[in-house]
Design an enzyme around this catalytic site. Structure first.
Site, PDB file in Angstrom:
ATOM      1  CB  CYS A 104      35.347  48.427 120.646  1.00  0.00           C
ATOM      2  SG  CYS A 104      34.962  47.857 122.351  1.00  0.00           S
ATOM      3  CG  PHE A 129      29.612  48.580 124.243  1.00  0.00           C
ATOM      4  CD1 PHE A 129      29.650  47.319 123.452  1.00  0.00           C
ATOM      5  CD2 PHE A 129      29.819  48.585 125.650  1.00  0.00           C
ATOM      6  CE1 PHE A 129      30.105  46.245 124.221  1.00  0.00           C
ATOM      7  CE2 PHE A 129      30.314  47.532 126.226  1.00  0.00           C
ATOM      8  CZ  PHE A 129      30.295  46.279 125.617  1.00  0.00           C
ATOM      9  CG  HIS A 166      38.150  43.811 122.580  1.00  0.00           C
ATOM     10  ND1 HIS A 166      38.664  44.944 121.828  1.00  0.00           N
ATOM     11  CD2 HIS A 166      36.805  43.982 122.535  1.00  0.00           C
ATOM     12  CE1 HIS A 166      37.467  45.500 121.176  1.00  0.00           C
ATOM     13  NE2 HIS A 166      36.524  45.045 121.919  1.00  0.00           N
ATOM     14  CG  HIS A 184      34.870  44.434 116.442  1.00  0.00           C
ATOM     15  ND1 HIS A 184      35.750  45.359 116.858  1.00  0.00           N
ATOM     16  CD2 HIS A 184      33.866  44.015 117.378  1.00  0.00           C
ATOM     17  CE1 HIS A 184      35.463  45.616 118.137  1.00  0.00           C
ATOM     18  NE2 HIS A 184      34.108  44.846 118.421  1.00  0.00           N
ATOM     19  CG  PHE A 207      31.512  46.603 114.391  1.00  0.00           C
ATOM     20  CD1 PHE A 207      32.000  47.348 113.134  1.00  0.00           C
ATOM     21  CD2 PHE A 207      31.667  45.296 113.633  1.00  0.00           C
ATOM     22  CE1 PHE A 207      31.824  47.021 111.966  1.00  0.00           C
ATOM     23  CE2 PHE A 207      31.744  44.839 112.432  1.00  0.00           C
ATOM     24  CZ  PHE A 207      31.805  45.760 111.325  1.00  0.00           C
ATOM     25  CE  LYS A 216      39.017  43.124 119.140  1.00  0.00           C
ATOM     26  NZ  LYS A 216      38.913  43.445 117.629  1.00  0.00           N
TER      27      LYS A 216
END
Length: 411
Positions: A177, A398, A340, A306, A396, A335
């Site tokens: 992301c 994974f 997202h 984020h 941010f 979002k």
């Protein structure tokens, strides 16, 4: 030990002019569609109608994408992701800006740096669903999907370079992301190293089974529209989007109103999917971005968070923001408007930060009404109007792949 980490301050970034920028999301195509929906607080989320076995959730789906047909010379790249890349490319003067930088520097001096999470995996899913068996019992893809250039993570960068004809370095960034936020940092390094004078940066990610069912398997998908930073939040809403920006060395062309001033990256590698519990990576990324921009946290007028609406992510990011920024900061997650958009989140939310700089519209946090007590006063639910000079974006990913960007108005 982690709290005592004090990395060396990075050098100041030589500003990069932003000649054009655009986004296509569930809110529509181009900047005007984005700013209108943000101002009207109108969400693009809708009840999931994607795929044959739809999950009970809400998604941000781009309208009209199924009708996009690539030109004949680009048919080898045909798939949903590249169709959205093509759709997003033709708005807000992106192609005209590319013509300008090519005329100034030459085709080979303009880089392509694209970000994505799953790239064209939707086409690969379809190919496996439609596997065929020949007379010898061997399985193979159907003839219309035997196109090697789409069954690769680099499909997006490859396609955009072919679609634009640009001849400089071509890179596809896939860090989940944070992908299309990190493209700004990658382009800045290419330009600083003398490998390019300008760059087309951007990102595209589209809905597919791997995304919807993968995030659902992680128990991260909400059955209702996402509510970032709300005390009642239970998970995210997934979306698809595409966007671009054209960057150029500030001393290489006419003055620009908008600039990339700083970037910060970190990789805390705390967990495959969960953020560091103390927000270590987030703090390091934000700190480095501010240092490269040469500004203090108190000078930032808007921070696009984020803010995925998952319980852990939001509280950890909010704590990191509260530790670094004054109470007066207007910070929010957008979002609730778009969903997202994964690998496209960085470019889309950078565009929203740039709109805050040009329009003075500071978005709130859509769908959210009850503040989580764990979140600080920086988290805003209502829109605001203010004349600001600096805006930031957090993305941010994974595995602790974090990126923060600082944008500013020139002069």
């Amino acid at each position: 030990m982690e709290d005592r980490v004090r990395p060396a301050s990075p050098p100041r970034l030589r500003p990069l002019n932003i000649l054009a920028h655009t986004a296509t999301t569930a809110l529509g195509s181009g900047l005007e569609a984005q700013r209108r929906a943000l101002r009207e607080r109108r969400s693009g989320l809708r009840s999931n109608d994607f795929g044959n076995a739809s999950l009970p959730c809400w998604i941000g789906r781009v309208g009209g994408l199924e009708e996009v047909v690539l030109p004949s010379h680009l048919q080898a790249f045909a798939c949903r992701n590249n169709a959205l890349a093509w759709m997003a490319l033709h708005h807000d003067g992106i192609t005209a800006a590319l013509e300008q930088v090519v005329s100034r520097h030459g085709n080979a001096r303009v880089a392509v740096v694209m970000g994505t999470s799953t790239s064209s995996i939707g086409a690969t899913e379809e190919a496996y669903e439609r596997l065929q068996v020949d007379a010898e019992g061997h399985r193979h893809f159907p003839s219309d999907l035997q196109r090697s250039r789409i069954h690769t993570p680099h499909s997006l960068g490859d396609f955009v370079q072919a679609a634009t004809g640009l001849g400089g370095p071509c890179v596809t960034v896939a860090t989940a992301c944070s992908s299309s936020a990190k493209v700004f940092a990658q382009a800045a390094r290419l330009i600083d190293a003398g490998l390019a004078d300008a760059a087309l940066v951007g990102g595209v990610d589209t809905l597919c089974g791997s995304v919807l069912f993968g995030f659902n398997a992680l128990q991260l998908v909400a059955p209702t529209p996402c509510q970032p930073f709300d005390a009642r939040r239970v998970g995210l809403s997934l979306g698809e989007a595409g966007g671009y920006a054209v960057l150029e060395r500030a001393d290489a062309g006419p003055a620009s109103k908008l600039q990339l001033l700083g970037y910060g990256e970190s990789s805390d590698a705390h967990h495959m999917s969960a953020p560091h519990p103390k927000g270590l990576g987030a703090r390091l990324a934000m700190q480095a971005a501010l240092q490269r921009a040469g500004i203090d946290a108190g000078q930032v007028g808007y921070l696009n968070l984020h803010g995925t609406s998952t319980p852990a992510n939001d509280s950890i990011e909010a704590a990191a923001v509260a530790a670094m920024f004054p109470d007066s900061l207007h910070a929010s997650s957008t979002k609730g408007w778009t969903g997202h958009t994964l690998g496209a989140a960085g470019i889309v939310e950078s565009v929203f930060a740039l709109l805050a700089l040009t329009d003075g519209l500071l978005p709130g946090t859509l769908n959210s009404e009850i503040p989580d007590p764990a979140c600080g006063p920086q988290i805003r639910f209502a829109n605001a109007q203010a004349d600001i000079h600096y805006a930031m974006n957090n993305s941010f990913g994974f595995g602790g792949n974090n990126c923060s960007l600082v944008f500013g108005r020139a002069g």
